[in-house]
Design an enzyme around this catalytic site. Sequence first.
Site, PDB file in Angstrom:
ATOM      1  N   LYS A   1       0.832  -1.193   0.000  1.00 28.79           N
ATOM      2  CA  LYS A   1       0.000   0.000   0.000  1.00 28.79           C
ATOM      3  C   LYS A   1       0.875   1.256   0.000  1.00 28.79           C
ATOM      4  O   LYS A   1       2.089   1.177   0.283  1.00 28.79           O
ATOM      5  CB  LYS A   1      -0.898  -0.023   1.243  1.00 28.79           C
ATOM      6  CG  LYS A   1      -1.869  -1.219   1.286  1.00 28.79           C
ATOM      7  CD  LYS A   1      -2.793  -1.104   2.495  1.00 28.79           C
ATOM      8  CE  LYS A   1      -3.815  -2.235   2.516  1.00 28.79           C
ATOM      9  NZ  LYS A   1      -4.818  -2.053   3.596  1.00 28.79           N
TER      10      LYS A   1
ATOM     11  N   ARG B   1       2.264  -6.094   9.942  1.00 31.17           N
ATOM     12  CA  ARG B   1       1.525  -4.969  10.519  1.00 31.17           C
ATOM     13  C   ARG B   1       1.929  -4.736  11.974  1.00 31.17           C
ATOM     14  O   ARG B   1       1.999  -3.589  12.432  1.00 31.17           O
ATOM     15  CB  ARG B   1       0.020  -5.222  10.385  1.00 31.17           C
ATOM     16  CG  ARG B   1      -0.473  -5.116   8.934  1.00 31.17           C
ATOM     17  CD  ARG B   1      -1.857  -5.684   8.775  1.00 31.17           C
ATOM     18  NE  ARG B   1      -2.441  -5.422   7.458  1.00 31.17           N
ATOM     19  CZ  ARG B   1      -3.594  -5.946   7.042  1.00 31.17           C
ATOM     20  NH1 ARG B   1      -4.274  -6.760   7.840  1.00 31.17           N
ATOM     21  NH2 ARG B   1      -4.074  -5.674   5.841  1.00 31.17           N
TER      22      ARG B   1
ATOM     23  N   GLU C   1      -8.821 -11.753  -6.958  1.00 27.11           N
ATOM     24  CA  GLU C   1      -7.928 -10.598  -6.829  1.00 27.11           C
ATOM     25  C   GLU C   1      -6.751 -10.685  -7.792  1.00 27.11           C
ATOM     26  O   GLU C   1      -6.346  -9.679  -8.386  1.00 27.11           O
ATOM     27  CB  GLU C   1      -7.435 -10.484  -5.381  1.00 27.11           C
ATOM     28  CG  GLU C   1      -8.556 -10.086  -4.429  1.00 27.11           C
ATOM     29  CD  GLU C   1      -8.138 -10.041  -2.974  1.00 27.11           C
ATOM     30  OE1 GLU C   1      -6.967 -10.353  -2.667  1.00 27.11           O
ATOM     31  OE2 GLU C   1      -8.994  -9.698  -2.131  1.00 27.11           O
TER      32      GLU C   1
ATOM     33  N   ASN D   1      -1.961   0.316   6.982  1.00 33.15           N
ATOM     34  CA  ASN D   1      -1.445  -0.942   7.536  1.00 33.15           C
ATOM     35  C   ASN D   1      -0.562  -1.716   6.560  1.00 33.15           C
ATOM     36  O   ASN D   1      -0.492  -2.938   6.599  1.00 33.15           O
ATOM     37  CB  ASN D   1      -2.588  -1.790   8.102  1.00 33.15           C
ATOM     38  CG  ASN D   1      -3.645  -2.094   7.060  1.00 33.15           C
ATOM     39  OD1 ASN D   1      -3.485  -1.740   5.904  1.00 33.15           O
ATOM     40  ND2 ASN D   1      -4.710  -2.752   7.470  1.00 33.15           N
TER      41      ASN D   1
ATOM     42  N   HIS E   1      -1.842  -5.308   1.795  1.00 31.13           N
ATOM     43  CA  HIS E   1      -3.064  -6.110   1.639  1.00 31.13           C
ATOM     44  C   HIS E   1      -2.632  -7.538   1.346  1.00 31.13           C
ATOM     45  O   HIS E   1      -1.640  -7.757   0.648  1.00 31.13           O
ATOM     46  CB  HIS E   1      -3.894  -5.597   0.450  1.00 31.13           C
ATOM     47  CG  HIS E   1      -4.949  -6.580   0.031  1.00 31.13           C
ATOM     48  ND1 HIS E   1      -6.159  -6.689   0.675  1.00 31.13           N
ATOM     49  CD2 HIS E   1      -4.939  -7.543  -0.931  1.00 31.13           C
ATOM     50  CE1 HIS E   1      -6.868  -7.660   0.119  1.00 31.13           C
ATOM     51  NE2 HIS E   1      -6.148  -8.203  -0.863  1.00 31.13           N
TER      52      HIS E   1
ATOM     53  N   TYR F   1     -12.512  -3.478  -2.760  1.00 33.50           N
ATOM     54  CA  TYR F   1     -13.033  -3.297  -1.405  1.00 33.50           C
ATOM     55  C   TYR F   1     -14.562  -3.210  -1.417  1.00 33.50           C
ATOM     56  O   TYR F   1     -15.150  -2.425  -0.651  1.00 33.50           O
ATOM     57  CB  TYR F   1     -12.413  -2.048  -0.771  1.00 33.50           C
ATOM     58  CG  TYR F   1     -10.971  -2.230  -0.310  1.00 33.50           C
ATOM     59  CD1 TYR F   1     -10.562  -3.387   0.365  1.00 33.50           C
ATOM     60  CD2 TYR F   1     -10.019  -1.234  -0.519  1.00 33.50           C
ATOM     61  CE1 TYR F   1      -9.246  -3.548   0.805  1.00 33.50           C
ATOM     62  CE2 TYR F   1      -8.704  -1.382  -0.080  1.00 33.50           C
ATOM     63  CZ  TYR F   1      -8.329  -2.543   0.580  1.00 33.50           C
ATOM     64  OH  TYR F   1      -7.031  -2.696   1.022  1.00 33.50           O
TER      65      TYR F   1
HETATM   66  N1  UDP Z   1      -9.909  -0.408   7.003  1.00 37.88           N
HETATM   67  C1  UDP Z   1     -10.048   0.844   7.598  1.00 37.88           C
HETATM   68  N2  UDP Z   1     -10.803   0.953   8.739  1.00 37.88           N
HETATM   69  C2  UDP Z   1     -11.438  -0.127   9.292  1.00 37.88           C
HETATM   70  C3  UDP Z   1     -11.305  -1.386   8.668  1.00 37.88           C
HETATM   71  C4  UDP Z   1     -10.537  -1.492   7.532  1.00 37.88           C
HETATM   72  O1  UDP Z   1      -9.505   1.826   7.109  1.00 37.88           O
HETATM   73  O2  UDP Z   1     -12.123   0.038  10.323  1.00 37.88           O
HETATM   74  C5  UDP Z   1      -9.063  -0.538   5.797  1.00 37.88           C
HETATM   75  C6  UDP Z   1      -7.692  -1.129   6.140  1.00 37.88           C
HETATM   76  O3  UDP Z   1      -6.726  -0.505   5.319  1.00 37.88           O
HETATM   77  C7  UDP Z   1      -7.887  -2.588   5.759  1.00 37.88           C
HETATM   78  C8  UDP Z   1      -8.798  -2.468   4.543  1.00 37.88           C
HETATM   79  O4  UDP Z   1      -9.687  -1.411   4.864  1.00 37.88           O
HETATM   80  O5  UDP Z   1      -6.667  -3.236   5.474  1.00 37.88           O
HETATM   81  C9  UDP Z   1      -9.573  -3.734   4.213  1.00 37.88           C
HETATM   82  O6  UDP Z   1     -10.314  -4.133   5.344  1.00 37.88           O
HETATM   83  P1  UDP Z   1     -10.468  -5.664   5.711  1.00 37.88           P
HETATM   84  O7  UDP Z   1     -11.493  -5.747   6.790  1.00 37.88           O
HETATM   85  O8  UDP Z   1     -10.690  -6.479   4.467  1.00 37.88           O
HETATM   86  O9  UDP Z   1      -9.062  -6.015   6.401  1.00 37.88           O
HETATM   87  P2  UDP Z   1      -7.755  -6.808   5.873  1.00 37.88           P
HETATM   88  O10 UDP Z   1      -8.254  -7.970   5.053  1.00 37.88           O
HETATM   89  O11 UDP Z   1      -6.928  -5.831   5.082  1.00 37.88           O
HETATM   90  O12 UDP Z   1      -7.053  -7.252   7.125  1.00 37.88           O
HETATM   91 MG    MG Z   2      -9.720  -8.118   3.606  1.00 37.84          MG
END
Ligand code: UDP
Ligand code: MG
Length: 153
Positions: free
Chosen positions: A9, A102, A126, A112, A115, A49
Amino acid sequence: MEKTLVIFKPSAIERALVGQIITRFQQKGLVIAGLKMMQLDEALLREHYAHLVDRDFFPLLLNSMMATPVIVMCLKGKDAIKVVRLMTGATNGRDALPGTIRGDFSMSGQENIVHASSSPEDAVAELSRFFKPEEIFDWDCNDKRYINSPDEL
Ligand code: UDP
Ligand code: MG
C-alpha cells in the site's frame, strides 16, 4: 501450489518498507510469481473493497490507496494464502502481534502497509483483477528439497 495477492500500500511505498517485506516473504520460502507497480483508481478500488463501500471510512480508504502508486505481487507456495495472512497480522496495526508485518511496521487500522488475500476464492478473483494472465509466471525453484518435504509438494 497456491497463489496469493499482496499489495504494498502507499504506506509501504512512502515509508520505503517494500524491500524488507519482500525479503521476509522470500526468507519464509515463498516464491515471487508476479510483481509490478501500478496506480489504483476508484473503479478498481470499489471492486477490490466491495465489502467496505458503505462504511464511513471508505472515502478515506480510497484516498489512502490512491495516494501513491502501489506494488502488487503474486506469491506462490504451499498454503500461501494462509501463510501470507499469518505473516501480515491483524487488520489494525495496533492489534497485530509483534513479528507480523503490521505488528512490526504499523500503528494504524488503515495505514497498515500491505493487503493480503484472505481466502482461496478471494485470491483467484484478486489475482485476475490486478494481473493479466501473462504477468504471472509459472516458474519454480529448481531445488525445493529444503523448502518442502516430498509429500507436501
Ligand atoms: N480499514 C479501515 N478501517 C477499518 C477497517 C478497515 O480503514 O475500520 C481498511 C484497512 O486498510 C484494511 C482495509 O480497509 O486493510 C480492508 O479491510 P479488511 O477488513 O478487508 O481487512 P484486511 O483484510 O486488510 O485485514
Ligand atoms: Mg480483507
